[in-house]
Every structure is written in structure tokens, then in C-alpha cells.
Scaffold this motif. Structure first.
Motif, PDB file in Angstrom:
ATOM      1  N   ARG A 115       3.388  -6.313  -3.499  1.00  0.00           N
ATOM      2  CA  ARG A 115       3.984  -6.962  -2.328  1.00  0.00           C
ATOM      3  C   ARG A 115       3.142  -8.147  -1.883  1.00  0.00           C
ATOM      4  O   ARG A 115       1.915  -8.124  -1.980  1.00  0.00           O
ATOM      5  CB  ARG A 115       4.100  -5.987  -1.152  1.00  0.00           C
ATOM      6  CG  ARG A 115       5.220  -4.990  -1.343  1.00  0.00           C
ATOM      7  CD  ARG A 115       5.606  -4.286  -0.059  1.00  0.00           C
ATOM      8  NE  ARG A 115       6.329  -5.206   0.814  1.00  0.00           N
ATOM      9  CZ  ARG A 115       6.091  -5.347   2.104  1.00  0.00           C
ATOM     10  NH1 ARG A 115       5.162  -4.652   2.713  1.00  0.00           N
ATOM     11  NH2 ARG A 115       6.799  -6.206   2.828  1.00  0.00           N
TER      12      ARG A 115
ATOM     13  N   TYR B 192       2.493  -8.897   0.945  1.00  0.00           N
ATOM     14  CA  TYR B 192       1.751  -8.525   2.151  1.00  0.00           C
ATOM     15  C   TYR B 192       0.546  -7.646   1.844  1.00  0.00           C
ATOM     16  O   TYR B 192      -0.126  -7.176   2.751  1.00  0.00           O
ATOM     17  CB  TYR B 192       2.707  -7.881   3.155  1.00  0.00           C
ATOM     18  CG  TYR B 192       3.809  -8.864   3.493  1.00  0.00           C
ATOM     19  CD1 TYR B 192       3.579  -9.907   4.381  1.00  0.00           C
ATOM     20  CD2 TYR B 192       5.041  -8.801   2.858  1.00  0.00           C
ATOM     21  CE1 TYR B 192       4.551 -10.852   4.649  1.00  0.00           C
ATOM     22  CE2 TYR B 192       6.032  -9.740   3.118  1.00  0.00           C
ATOM     23  CZ  TYR B 192       5.777 -10.763   4.013  1.00  0.00           C
ATOM     24  OH  TYR B 192       6.736 -11.709   4.262  1.00  0.00           O
TER      25      TYR B 192
ATOM     26  N   LYS C 126      10.478  -5.376   1.545  1.00  0.00           N
ATOM     27  CA  LYS C 126       9.834  -4.182   2.098  1.00  0.00           C
ATOM     28  C   LYS C 126       9.986  -2.984   1.172  1.00  0.00           C
ATOM     29  O   LYS C 126       9.105  -2.147   1.077  1.00  0.00           O
ATOM     30  CB  LYS C 126      10.444  -3.842   3.463  1.00  0.00           C
ATOM     31  CG  LYS C 126      10.109  -4.835   4.538  1.00  0.00           C
ATOM     32  CD  LYS C 126      10.764  -4.454   5.853  1.00  0.00           C
ATOM     33  CE  LYS C 126      10.496  -5.510   6.904  1.00  0.00           C
ATOM     34  NZ  LYS C 126      11.191  -5.229   8.152  1.00  0.00           N
ATOM     35  N   ASP C 127      11.132  -2.904   0.504  1.00  0.00           N
ATOM     36  CA  ASP C 127      11.431  -1.775  -0.376  1.00  0.00           C
ATOM     37  C   ASP C 127      10.663  -1.945  -1.687  1.00  0.00           C
ATOM     38  O   ASP C 127      10.917  -2.870  -2.450  1.00  0.00           O
ATOM     39  CB  ASP C 127      12.935  -1.710  -0.635  1.00  0.00           C
ATOM     40  CG  ASP C 127      13.356  -0.449  -1.378  1.00  0.00           C
ATOM     41  OD1 ASP C 127      12.536   0.109  -2.146  1.00  0.00           O
ATOM     42  OD2 ASP C 127      14.517  -0.036  -1.204  1.00  0.00           O
TER      43      ASP C 127
END
Length: 128
Positions: A15, A17, A108-109
């Protein structure tokens, strides 16, 4: 670059993030849209391959709805199965030059996103 180096590339996903680390190897953003709130410095990318991301229409249709995952995967694989996209995949593998490849995505997933599909495609191309 020879085809021989493609066999050395391992492909992972991460990710946008999560913090970049030296262990990530060759970092490639595979989203059409820049991840909100992340700077170029923080992402520490080697490449932004927005054209390897799903088309805008497919991305909007999918909407990260897990119920559409199976159909999304097939449609995305169909998009990747063109000569232009195969050229992009070859270019990406050549640029990585046998290094570990980390596909960076913003969703997010962590189980239902384009990076998972692209990881599978690239892994097959690199001989894993």
C-alpha cells in the motif's frame, strides 16, 4: 536487457500508505490517480506506471466492490492482454533489471485491488 534477467524478478505489492523501505527494490505506482496525502519523497518511486492500471471505466465500475472481484480480474486481465500492454510489461521488467519489484497501490482493500492482479501477471512473465 535479456529475457534471462526477467526470471530473477520477484513481484510484491504494498500500500502507498506503508513506508517505503530499501527492501522494496524497484517501486512502481500502479494507480491512475496519485495517492491522496502522499508526496513523491515519501513514496520513493522508481516509476509511475499509470497506464498499466485498469482503465477509468473499469476502475469506476469495480468501485472496490468485493462482489465484483472475479469479473474485475477477468476484465483487467483482458485489458492487459494487448500488444501495447505487453510492451509496457516488458519495459517494466527491463527497467527493474532483475531486482525485486514492489507494486505500490492506494486502495484500502488489500485483497481486492489491481496490484494483486498485476502481481500475478508480472510473476508469470518473470518466470516465478
Amino acid at each position: 536487457m535479456s529475457h534471462a534477467n526477467w526470471n530473477k524478478s520477484k513481484v510484491f505489492v504494498k500500500r502507498a500508505y506503508e513506508d517505503a523501505t530499501p527492501e522494496d527494490g524497484y517501486r512502481v505506482l500502479v494507480d491512475r490517480i496519485w495517492p491522496r496525502g502522499r508526496s513523491k519523497e515519501v513514496l520513493a518511486l522508481d516509476q509511475w506506471e499509470r497506464d498499466l492500471a485498469p482503465s477509468v471505466g473499469l476502475r469506476k465500475w469495480f468501485g472496490h466492490d468485493a462482489k465484483r472481484w472475479d469479473v474485475f480480474q477477468q476484465r483487467y486481465r483482458n485489458e492487459l492482454d494487448t500488444e501495447q500492454m505487453r510492451d509496457r510489461v516488458r519495459h517494466l521488467l527491463a527497467e527493474a533489471d532483475g531486482r525485486k519489484i514492489t507494486l505500490v497501490y492506494g486502495a484500502k482493500d488489500e485483497e481486492h485491488n489491481q496490484a494483486i492482479v498485476l502481481q500475478d501477471v508480472l510473476s508469470h512473465w518473470s518466470g516465478e
